[in-house]
Write an enzyme that holds these catalytic residues in place. Structure first.
Site, short mmCIF file in Angstrom:
data_model
loop_
_atom_site.label_atom_id
_atom_site.label_comp_id
_atom_site.label_asym_id
_atom_site.label_seq_id
_atom_site.Cartn_x
_atom_site.Cartn_y
_atom_site.Cartn_z
N SER A 189 0.78 -1.23 0.00
CA SER A 189 0.00 0.00 0.00
C SER A 189 0.81 1.28 0.00
O SER A 189 0.29 2.33 -0.30
CB SER A 189 -0.91 0.00 1.21
N LYS A 248 -11.70 -0.75 4.32
CA LYS A 248 -11.10 0.16 3.34
C LYS A 248 -12.07 0.30 2.16
O LYS A 248 -13.06 1.01 2.29
CB LYS A 248 -9.69 -0.30 3.00
C1 LIG Z 1 -4.75 -1.65 6.81
C2 LIG Z 1 -4.07 -2.96 6.56
C3 LIG Z 1 -4.42 -4.10 7.30
C4 LIG Z 1 -5.35 -4.03 8.46
O1 LIG Z 1 -6.67 -3.84 8.03
P1 LIG Z 1 -7.74 -3.33 9.10
O2 LIG Z 1 -9.02 -3.94 8.68
O3 LIG Z 1 -7.72 -1.84 8.99
O4 LIG Z 1 -7.29 -3.80 10.44
C5 LIG Z 1 -3.87 -5.31 6.94
N1 LIG Z 1 -3.00 -5.42 5.92
C6 LIG Z 1 -2.62 -4.34 5.21
C7 LIG Z 1 -1.66 -4.51 4.09
C8 LIG Z 1 -3.12 -3.07 5.52
O5 LIG Z 1 -2.70 -2.01 4.87
#
Ligand SMILES: *Cc1c(COP(=O)(O)O)cnc(C)c1O
Length: 407
Positions: A189, A248
């Site tokens: 990300s 997200k």
């Molecule tokens: C944000 C994120 C998570 C965690 O997701 P949440 O549902 O916000 O806890 C896991 N893996 C990656 C790569 C992320 O960027």
């Protein structure tokens, strides 16, 4: 023991290293995304445009999602009232798990409090199921995967980011018959680059390893039904465990894994992070299910997101800004200095009403500090123009580098 002084020391260390984090207080306005109100420390307010959110498609304000949440809230009340084992498995949880299993074309799915917890709980439980397990982890894997692998107390090997030749070397060092798991992401990300999914799966088959992929930054956004990059590339059925978030692109909250019925049964039965915690509020599960369902059949929002990302990248590139472009929806602008990065972010916010959080160490390696923009379907031409002009101004004012446009 002076506990208070110890806390001061720890906090001071962060200040000294320039990585003390400040949160800005915002209130998003439903129906007006990506606009929000910034509540300043002095109590005053300013209208801002959020450019760094992970509600990638604006589903957090989608009528189908809100309606499902309102309906569930009215029908069943606020919380679930229990852990999954003790009275907290409701029809809403079951419906969401079926929706997710279907999305990924797997036999089963398990929902967790968040994708962080899903990664931590699952990865730390796998060594219990496979004694002697070695986890091979991409060096840029998310903190939640790293934490899960640590908690599992099993052997681990770190392969250089996206370097399948290195992964092969590490696999060759291991006992042929020992259990192995390869853990990686489909989209990283912070750079927006893709994992080499097919090559990893080929190696996994050659060395009889299990595969675990984090599709957190891809679900809802890639593939015909929004199941992620593995769906887009026709590889979903070759992956053992797929991890995703509902917080997200799906715009709600929660995380999950999708896998075989047998694997899900074992994780469900062994993972403390699944067992000993109150299940998601039914309204949250209902909203997430509505979001997943909507994005399965409506590709419009993810297409618009890609278009907006393309436009923003092309415009920033044309101005010579140092952007990283791996063809995903994430637009990182390289700054390379934590103080400048924070300063740019502050100026954008205060002078232009543009909110983009500076991304500094330890989220990214030192020297690669950046501003990370996440254009979405709700970032239209007007928001885009304002951003492009603001960055153009600031890059000139601050005498920052531009690419050599003649080269
Ligand atoms: C944000 C994120 C998570 C965690 O997701 P949440 O549902 O916000 O806890 C896991 N893996 C990656 C790569 C992320 O960027």
């Amino acid at each position: 023991m002076d506990y208070s002084a110890k806390i001061d020391e720890s906090l001071q260390r962060l200040h000294d290293e320039g990585r003390y984090r400040t949160f800005i207080d915002i209130e998003r306005r439903k129906g007006a995304f990506p606009h929000a109100i910034w509540r300043k420390p002095d109590g005053s307010e300013q209208e801002i445009t959020v450019w760094c959110g992970n509600d990638y498609l604006g589903m957090g304000q989608h009528p189908h999602v809100l309606e499902a949440m309102h309906d569930a809230l009215r029908a069943t009340g606020a919380g679930s009232g229990g852990t999954r084992n003790i009275s907290g498995t409701t029809v809403y949880h079951k419906a969401l798990e079926s929706e997710l299993a279907d999305l990924h074309q797997k036999e089963a799915a398990l929902i967790f409090t968040s994708a962080y917890i899903a990664n931590d709980a699952t990865l730390s439980t796998l060594p219990l199921l496979f004694p002697g397990l070695t986890i091979l982890s991409d060096e840029l894997n998310h903190a939640s995967m790293i934490q899960g692998i640590r908690h599992g107390n099993c052997a681990k090997k770190i392969w250089r980011h996206n370097d399948v030749a290195h992964l092969r070397e590490l696999l060759e060092e291991l006992d042929k018959d020992a259990p192995k798991l390869i853990a990686f992401e489909s989209i990283y990300s912070m750079d927006g680059d893709f994992g080499p999914i097919e090559e990893v799966l080929d190696l996994a088959e050659e060395f009889n390893a299990l595969t675990y992929i984090d599709e957190v930054h891809a679900v809802g956004m890639y593939g015909t039904h929004g199941a992620g990059v593995a769906e887009r590339d026709g590889l979903m059925d070759r992956i053992d465990i797929i991890n995703g978030t509902l917080g997200k692109a799906y715009g709600v909250h929660g995380g999950y894994i999708a896998t075989s019925a047998k694997m899900a049964d074992a994780i469900r039965s062994y993972a403390p992070g699944f067992i000993f915690t109150t299940s998601l509020p039914p309204a949250v599960a209902a909203g997430a299910a509505a979001s997943v369902k909507h994005l399965k059949t409506d590709p419009h929002l993810r297409e618009l997101q890609q278009t907006h990302a393309r436009i923003l990248k092309d415009r920033l590139k044309a101005m010579g800004l140092p952007i990283t472009d791996h063809g995903s929806h994430i637009v990182p602008v390289h700054v390379g200095d934590p103080v400048k990065c924070k300063m740019l972010s502050d100026l954008l916010l205060e002078n232009y009403g543009i909110y983009v959080q500076p991304i500094n160490f330890p989220t990214v390696p030192r020297g690669t500090e950046r501003l990370r923009f996440t254009p979405s379907p709700v970032h239209g031409p007007e928001e885009m123009d304002k951003l492009v002009h603001a960055l153009d101004d600031l890059w000139s004012q601050c005498a920052l580098n531009r690419a050599d446009l003649t080269g």
